[in-house]
Design an enzyme around this catalytic site. Structure first.
Site, short mmCIF file in Angstrom:
data_model
loop_
_atom_site.label_atom_id
_atom_site.label_comp_id
_atom_site.label_asym_id
_atom_site.label_seq_id
_atom_site.Cartn_x
_atom_site.Cartn_y
_atom_site.Cartn_z
N THR A 75 0.81 -1.22 0.00
CA THR A 75 0.00 0.00 0.00
C THR A 75 0.84 1.26 0.00
OG1 THR A 75 -1.84 -1.12 1.08
CG2 THR A 75 -1.76 1.28 1.32
N SER A 95 1.13 -7.37 -1.02
CA SER A 95 1.68 -8.46 -0.21
C SER A 95 0.84 -9.73 -0.28
CB SER A 95 1.88 -8.03 1.25
OG SER A 95 0.66 -7.90 1.94
N THR A 142 1.09 -4.69 4.30
CA THR A 142 0.84 -5.06 5.70
C THR A 142 0.16 -6.42 5.87
OG1 THR A 142 -1.26 -3.84 5.69
CG2 THR A 142 0.71 -2.66 6.43
N ASP A 143 -0.56 -6.91 4.86
CA ASP A 143 -1.32 -8.14 5.04
C ASP A 143 -0.46 -9.38 5.30
OD1 ASP A 143 -4.05 -7.28 4.92
OD2 ASP A 143 -3.74 -6.89 2.79
#
Length: 162
Positions: free
Chosen positions: A13, A55, A84-85
């Site tokens: 992101t 990700s 972040t995932d």
């Protein structure tokens, strides 16, 4: 060239763009150089782009490529921009690397957005890479977490210690 800090970009992101015509986000060129220049960072660093992926699209081969880039780098202080995932999954793949301070960082809103957390998070990661002991760390939400003791709480849209 060896710098004090290596920044590896993988996408996520932090580097996303919004395209109105498509009504979806796509990962663009990394903004890390611009963010560090805007912050007037004088500590010698270099930026290396590894991939430009969300990700959720990263697989074991991508994680192995990230780990190889970290292991092969002459620098011992490394920041990795990452979605972040699956940040914690990549952190696990980096755990076997000894003698390096590795900090993963991302953003919950694209860096190109005025209300993004990207600049703050990157600054935290850059500082953490300089002062934390060797190991794998995640710098998110104003906190530095040991990478093996954190998870993303999707409901809260934040990283929390476990």
């Amino acid at each position: 060239m060896m710098a004090d800090i290596l920044v590896l970009t993988t996408g996520g992101t932090i580097d996303k763009l919004y395209f109105d015509a498509l009504s979806e986000y796509q990962i663009g060129d990394s903004v890390v150089d611009r963010l560090l220049a805007t912050a007037r960072v004088k500590k010698p660093f270099r930026v290396e782009g590894l991939m430009r992926k969300d990700s959720l699209e990263l697989d074991d081969a991508d994680r192995a490529a990230i780990a190889k880039a970290v292991a092969d780098a002459p620098e011992s202080h490394i920041v990795i921009t990452h979605g972040t995932d699956t940040m914690t999954e990549t952190a696990k793949a980096l755990q076997p690397i000894a003698g390096k301070t590795i900090v993963l960082v991302g953003a919950l809103a694209p860096a190109r957005f005025a209300d993004s957390d990207a600049t703050f998070n990157l600054g935290m990661a850059f500082a953490t890479a300089q002062i934390a002991p060797a190991g794998v760390w995640i710098a998110m939400n104003g906190t530095v977490f040991a990478a093996d003791r954190v998870r993303k709480d999707r409901a809260a849209n934040a990283f929390v210690a476990v």
